[in-house]
Enzyme design. Sequence first.
Site, PDB file in Angstrom:
ATOM      1  N   ARG A 510       0.822  -1.205   0.000  1.00 26.98           N
ATOM      2  CA  ARG A 510       0.000   0.000   0.000  1.00 26.98           C
ATOM      3  C   ARG A 510       0.849   1.246   0.000  1.00 26.98           C
ATOM      4  O   ARG A 510       1.929   1.278   0.607  1.00 26.98           O
ATOM      5  CB  ARG A 510      -0.862   0.043   1.269  1.00 26.98           C
ATOM      6  CG  ARG A 510      -2.104  -0.781   1.132  1.00 26.98           C
ATOM      7  CD  ARG A 510      -3.076  -0.423   2.203  1.00 26.98           C
ATOM      8  NE  ARG A 510      -2.756  -1.162   3.419  1.00 26.98           N
ATOM      9  CZ  ARG A 510      -3.585  -1.225   4.450  1.00 26.98           C
ATOM     10  NH1 ARG A 510      -4.732  -0.576   4.426  1.00 26.98           N
ATOM     11  NH2 ARG A 510      -3.253  -1.915   5.508  1.00 26.98           N
ATOM     12  N   SER A 574       7.870  -4.888   6.518  1.00 26.61           N
ATOM     13  CA  SER A 574       7.571  -5.973   7.465  1.00 26.61           C
ATOM     14  C   SER A 574       8.542  -7.138   7.361  1.00 26.61           C
ATOM     15  O   SER A 574       8.154  -8.283   7.119  1.00 26.61           O
ATOM     16  CB  SER A 574       6.139  -6.462   7.241  1.00 26.61           C
ATOM     17  OG  SER A 574       5.273  -5.375   7.196  1.00 26.61           O
ATOM     18  N   ASP A 627       6.078  -3.759  10.749  1.00 23.50           N
ATOM     19  CA  ASP A 627       4.611  -3.684  10.845  1.00 23.50           C
ATOM     20  C   ASP A 627       4.099  -3.858  12.269  1.00 23.50           C
ATOM     21  O   ASP A 627       3.100  -3.251  12.661  1.00 23.50           O
ATOM     22  CB  ASP A 627       3.928  -4.679   9.891  1.00 23.50           C
ATOM     23  CG  ASP A 627       4.431  -6.108  10.067  1.00 23.50           C
ATOM     24  OD1 ASP A 627       5.398  -6.316  10.828  1.00 23.50           O
ATOM     25  OD2 ASP A 627       3.876  -7.019   9.421  1.00 23.50           O
TER      26      ASP A 627
HETATM   27  C1  BG6 Z   1      -1.384  -4.735   7.864  1.00 23.13           C
HETATM   28  C2  BG6 Z   1      -0.093  -4.027   7.873  1.00 23.13           C
HETATM   29  O1  BG6 Z   1      -2.351  -3.990   8.452  1.00 23.13           O
HETATM   30  O2  BG6 Z   1      -1.230  -5.985   8.496  1.00 23.13           O
HETATM   31  C3  BG6 Z   1       0.921  -4.851   7.108  1.00 23.13           C
HETATM   32  O3  BG6 Z   1      -0.225  -2.725   7.401  1.00 23.13           O
HETATM   33  C4  BG6 Z   1       1.061  -6.158   7.806  1.00 23.13           C
HETATM   34  O4  BG6 Z   1       2.116  -4.239   7.010  1.00 23.13           O
HETATM   35  C5  BG6 Z   1      -0.276  -6.779   7.826  1.00 23.13           C
HETATM   36  O5  BG6 Z   1       2.061  -6.948   7.274  1.00 23.13           O
HETATM   37  C6  BG6 Z   1      -0.263  -8.149   8.401  1.00 23.13           C
HETATM   38  O6  BG6 Z   1      -1.314  -8.798   7.862  1.00 23.13           O
HETATM   39  P1  BG6 Z   1      -1.302  -9.745   6.586  1.00 23.13           P
HETATM   40  O7  BG6 Z   1      -2.313 -10.740   6.972  1.00 23.13           O
HETATM   41  O8  BG6 Z   1      -1.735  -8.886   5.450  1.00 23.13           O
HETATM   42  O9  BG6 Z   1       0.057 -10.294   6.463  1.00 23.13           O
HETATM   43  C1  GLC Z   2       7.718 -11.849   9.280  1.00 22.95           C
HETATM   44  C2  GLC Z   2       8.731 -10.733   9.283  1.00 22.95           C
HETATM   45  C3  GLC Z   2       8.417  -9.753  10.379  1.00 22.95           C
HETATM   46  C4  GLC Z   2       6.983  -9.302  10.288  1.00 22.95           C
HETATM   47  C5  GLC Z   2       6.051 -10.478  10.286  1.00 22.95           C
HETATM   48  C6  GLC Z   2       4.603 -10.091  10.157  1.00 22.95           C
HETATM   49  O1  GLC Z   2       7.891 -12.563  10.427  1.00 22.95           O
HETATM   50  O2  GLC Z   2      10.001 -11.259   9.445  1.00 22.95           O
HETATM   51  O3  GLC Z   2       9.276  -8.644  10.301  1.00 22.95           O
HETATM   52  O4  GLC Z   2       6.687  -8.458  11.350  1.00 22.95           O
HETATM   53  O5  GLC Z   2       6.388 -11.332   9.242  1.00 22.95           O
HETATM   54  O6  GLC Z   2       4.325  -9.456   8.963  1.00 22.95           O
END
Ligand code: BG6
Ligand code: GLC
Length: 886
Positions: A510, A574, A627
């Site tokens: 995003r 993340s 994240d």
């Molecule tokens: C979102 C975050 O809300 O949640 C992302 O903005 C994050 O960065 C994510 O990785 C985690 O959820 P998913 O299920 O999309 O991996």
């Molecule tokens: C993976 C990444 C970590 C992140 C998580 C959730 O474990 O290594 O940095 O926070 O995924 O998205």
Amino acid sequence: MRLHDDQLRDISARFQAEMKKGLSAESNAAATLKMLPTHVCSTPDGSENGEFLAVDLGGSKFKVLQVKVRKEAGRVRRSVEMQEQTYPLPKELLIGRGVELFDHVSECLKDFLLQKKISLEKKHPLGFTFSFPCQQTALNQGLLLNWSKNYWARGLQGKDMVNTLRQAISRAGGMDVDVLALVNDTVGTMMTCGFDDQHCEVGLIIGTGTNACYMEELRHIDLVEGDEGRMCVNTEWGAFGDDGALDDYLTEFDRDIDAASINPGKQCLEKMVSGLYLGELVRLVVLKMTKLGLLFDGRVTDALRTKGKITTAHVAAMEQYKDGLKNTRDILLDLSLNPSPDDCIAVQHVCTVVSFRSSNLVAAGLAAILTRIRQNRKLKTLRITVGVDGTVYKTHPQYAKRLHKVVRRLVPDCHVRFVLSESGSSKGAAMVTAVAQRVTARRHQSLSSFRLSRDQLRSVKARMRAGLEAGLKSNSHSPVKMLPSYVFRTPDGTECGKYLALDLGGTNFRVLLVKIRSGLRRSVRLYNKLYPIPLEIMQGTGEELFDHIVHCISDFLDYVGMKKARLPLGFTFSFPCLWKMFLKKRFSWTKGFKATDCEGNDVVDMLREAIKRRNEFDVDIVAIVNDTVGTMMSCAYEDPQCEIGLIAGTGSNVCYMEELRNIEKNGLGEMQRMCINTEWGGLGEDGCLDDIITEYDNAVDRESINHGRQRFEKLTSGLYLGEVVRQVLLDLTRRGLLFKGRVTEALKTPGIFETKYLSQIESDRLALLQVRSILQHLGLDSTCDDSIIVKEVCGAVSRRAAQLCGAGMAAVVDKIRENRGLDQLNITVGVDGTLYKLHPHFSTVLQETVVALAPQCYVTYLLSEEGSGRGAALITAVARRDQVEM
Ligand code: BG6
Ligand code: GLC
Ligand code: BG6
Ligand code: GLC
């Protein structure tokens, strides 16, 4: 008693209307045909195997049996071996106390095991043929609706017959028997005949009682959820006419039979048709004729006046082709009558009229069922087999032939084959039990390795704690990396400004524009756009990935009309990054990312270079944020107690506010706390989780792009849970326990079970048939039973994931509590991630586990509504101000 074809068609039409009434939820209560769902969803498919006990109660003989079904090496057909024993059933027991009836049944069962030298130590699966109307919600459960025929044992109506038998077996003691399926005799008969003839989809009994079952479309069975496939319905047609629908066809003899029965007003059709009553009907007619002076010179004997003196066996004997008249004479003599040859002919004729009416009525009922099946399937002509059992059908000399003929006349568009069930309904009951047993066995076999005891969870908590501590040490090589985030406090409402934010690493990439206002009208407003990242870019070169990201930013800036403004940028990234102050982020990939030439580099440099290459706009990269940290900050903006961020999504991770004094690698004197990104997904890389890791997890790890790494994440996050499920299903299928043993391309496809499917499959509101349609959508053709298993596998895998996250969280909150020297800690966890948000049970199980493992902590969970982009902007705001202040 004579019924011509128009009358039979009329009865058949009434019958059809009544079937419809019984199938509909609104009218079922008022319907005489109860149309009971049997939870038998398929006729034998050749995969049945094993040794089973069977008890057969409700026909003219009470039997205990052993049925062995084997597939012989090198042969397509299976062989069935049976041994059986008929036990007497004293009449008093039928109308005595229910408990005594069942005690007798289980004593006979025990005697059978002893007689046949069947091991008392081994556990034996048992199928219970119980030839009475039962309301079933599963194969192994059935409430007795009412007795019929000559049974009236007290205290059992409304009770579960499976449980009643189980309790009696345990009272008898000394044997290990598991009652797995309750089967009506009609169903058993259909399954017995279905063993040899795949087209057998109707079961018919014309014995002591009468009844029929058939395969109905599930979408028509209101009482069972689901709309695809079929289920066998037990019509309980013996009760047809109980509401007066047959009144115009009833004779005075039928009314007398009913009045003298133990169930007056009930089982109207059965009393006109079945073996318990045919002899008696003949007696009543003969008695009346005698009284009128039409037989035996009007001389009535006591025997002729006595109920039960003429039986159905007598009727059959009197109608014998050659010896019929002689038999008639002998039988009448036995009743102390003195028959003339004309009397004999007349009495034989009475028999014929009575038995013909019976087969005609059965033909009318059967015609209704066959027509319904043909219409259900929208066929012009239906080819079908009817499996039949019962003493009347089997022993009466002309019954079967007459029945077949009339049925064919009534439904010329159905090509019916009648198959006599040679081996009784218990063989079929064994088939049903085999399916039930397979379901249970699968459950036990493969799912037990996913079950974690409280002690195991406590030990996972301890290992996580040890991982956290080890990671905090400088120069540690702990698999739990404990990365400093350089975020020292949560937001306080003084943040303000306009920021650009990127969010990479979850399900979506995003780009956001975040406007933060401070003071009394403090608020955060977001504008964002999602950009998918194609797999080839995720796993291509670093340059391609970052060029793609910059392309998306450029598109977004056009979209919001801010290409010219040099906005401060916060980047939710993340993945594990090693921080040197706010910038200099050396990172490694996890989850599905594997772009080359990146790991070990600085994210900021890579982004800057890509922006330079494009040369269209500029930004001021202020902060790179994990994240978890973004989520914590975003939630802390609403709730100042929020000092933990949890992600349970594609990946799994936690951050929390740690005391600086505990962080050996900080080098920053005055601040009190810093947010630590634990990267807990790495736990287990040193083998510390090997005792709970299953063969399925190892297979998932081997096939992943980061073999040997992120072992905890691979047990707990959305990217992997579906894969674990797939590995279990593959194994069960290879062992012939699922999907008929067929390993399809779909099942071999990595990634077919996305988190959203797991969440849907496990939803309690979903009927099994909907589970089936999800599986179908994934290219997996399943039966009802298959879908039960799939749902259970999903449940076991996701439950373990939630428990493990709970154990990890318990370690974190207890550590914070101890850090602060508190007896009790009140804290809020900001949470995000598709697994946590979409899965129907994940959050509950996780929270329950934390309560159990960290009882001194009161944890509130706050869902992050807008993603961690907002948190990244807040951090950027704080960082910028701190930079200015420094
Ligand atoms: C979102 C975050 O809300 O949640 C992302 O903005 C994050 O960065 C994510 O990785 C985690 O959820 P998913 O299920 O999309 O991996
Ligand atoms: C993976 C990444 C970590 C992140 C998580 C959730 O474990 O290594 O940095 O926070 O995924 O998205
Ligand atoms: C048998 C079944 O084969 O047929 C019984 O095993 C069933 O359970 C019976 O009730 C019907 O026939 P009858 O004549 O014994 O009532
Ligand atoms: C009675 C029972 C029914 C059974 C039939 C034949 O009608 O109610 O369940 O199938 O007898 O035995």
